[in-house]
Design an enzyme around this catalytic site. Structure first.
Site, short mmCIF file in Angstrom:
data_model
loop_
_atom_site.label_atom_id
_atom_site.label_comp_id
_atom_site.label_asym_id
_atom_site.label_seq_id
_atom_site.Cartn_x
_atom_site.Cartn_y
_atom_site.Cartn_z
N LEU A 1 0.90 -1.16 0.00
CA LEU A 1 0.00 0.00 0.00
C LEU A 1 0.94 1.20 0.00
O LEU A 1 1.36 1.68 1.06
CB LEU A 1 -0.91 -0.01 1.24
N PRO A 2 1.30 1.68 -1.20
CA PRO A 2 2.51 2.53 -1.34
C PRO A 2 2.35 3.97 -0.85
O PRO A 2 2.27 4.91 -1.63
CB PRO A 2 2.77 2.47 -2.85
N CYS A 3 2.37 4.13 0.47
CA CYS A 3 2.27 5.46 1.06
C CYS A 3 3.46 6.34 0.70
O CYS A 3 3.37 7.57 0.75
CB CYS A 3 2.09 5.37 2.57
N HIS A 4 4.59 5.71 0.30
CA HIS A 4 5.76 6.50 -0.10
C HIS A 4 5.50 7.24 -1.41
O HIS A 4 6.26 8.14 -1.77
CB HIS A 4 7.00 5.60 -0.23
#
Length: 199
Positions: free
Chosen positions: A141-144
């Site tokens: 879940l690519p919060c970056h």
């Protein structure tokens, strides 16, 4: 190709026994935790292993955290290259679950404002940012990939240097893409028993 299944449980859900491992990557030591079927945590350890393990235990009301390197061997590389099928177990409801679902399909760097718009909560930019910071399953879940409206890197739970390195890695390796599929499962309170890992 990446396929994700997001299973949402309520705050009373209990996993009696969890397994974990720390895998080395070029970005730092990655902590993976879950049961035989699903991951409940992905994040960089950064010399905070006891603290992180305790936080995971508290979140899932777990009695045991057992180190199990064999279950997670090679998984960090598959996560970083976004390759494979992953079941993600999340304890999230309401707005927080909306943000996590929104994160699952972010295919390239977008702003916090764009994320809020993506989930239909245009005025909840600040709240979206707070929810992003609590994401327990980073990378998948690519919060970056959530950056500021001005295009700056912005904050990241594991530091802006790691965030920039991840974005540079994804750009260089053409990894800016959404999963091939995302399945959403919502289930009510339960106790999840631990099964033996299957080879």
């Amino acid at each position: 190709m990446l396929d994700l299944t997001l299973s949402f449980r309520d705050k009373h859900t209990k996993i009696q026994q969890l397994h974990y491992a720390v895998e080395h990557t070029t970005f730092g030591n990655l902590l993976l935790a879950g049961n035989a079927e699903s991951l409940v945590f992905i994040g960089f350890e950064q010399d905070n292993l006891p603290l992180l393990l305790n936080r995971i235990k508290q979140t899932w009301l777990s009695e045991y955290m057992i180190e199990d390197c064999s279950q997670y061997k090679g998984m960090a590389e598959r996560i970083l290259t976004r390759n494979g099928k992953f079941n993600l177990l999340l304890k999230a409801e309401g707005f927080f679950s909306q943000v996590l679902i929104g994160l699952s399909s972010v295919s390239y760097p977008i702003s916090y404002k764009s994320l809020a718009e993506k989930i239909g909560r245009n005025k909840a930019v600040r709240a979206s940012g707070t929810a992003v910071g609590k994401n327990p399953l980073s990378l998948l879940l690519p919060c970056h990939r959530i950056i500021t409206s001005s295009g700056q890197i912005g904050q990241y739970a594991y530091g802006s240097d790691i965030k920039k390195a991840l974005l540079d890695f994804e750009k260089a390796n053409n990894l800016f893409s959404a999963p091939q599929s995302v399945s959403i499962i919502r289930q009510s309170q339960s106790t999840i028993s631990q099964k033996e890992p299957v080879d």
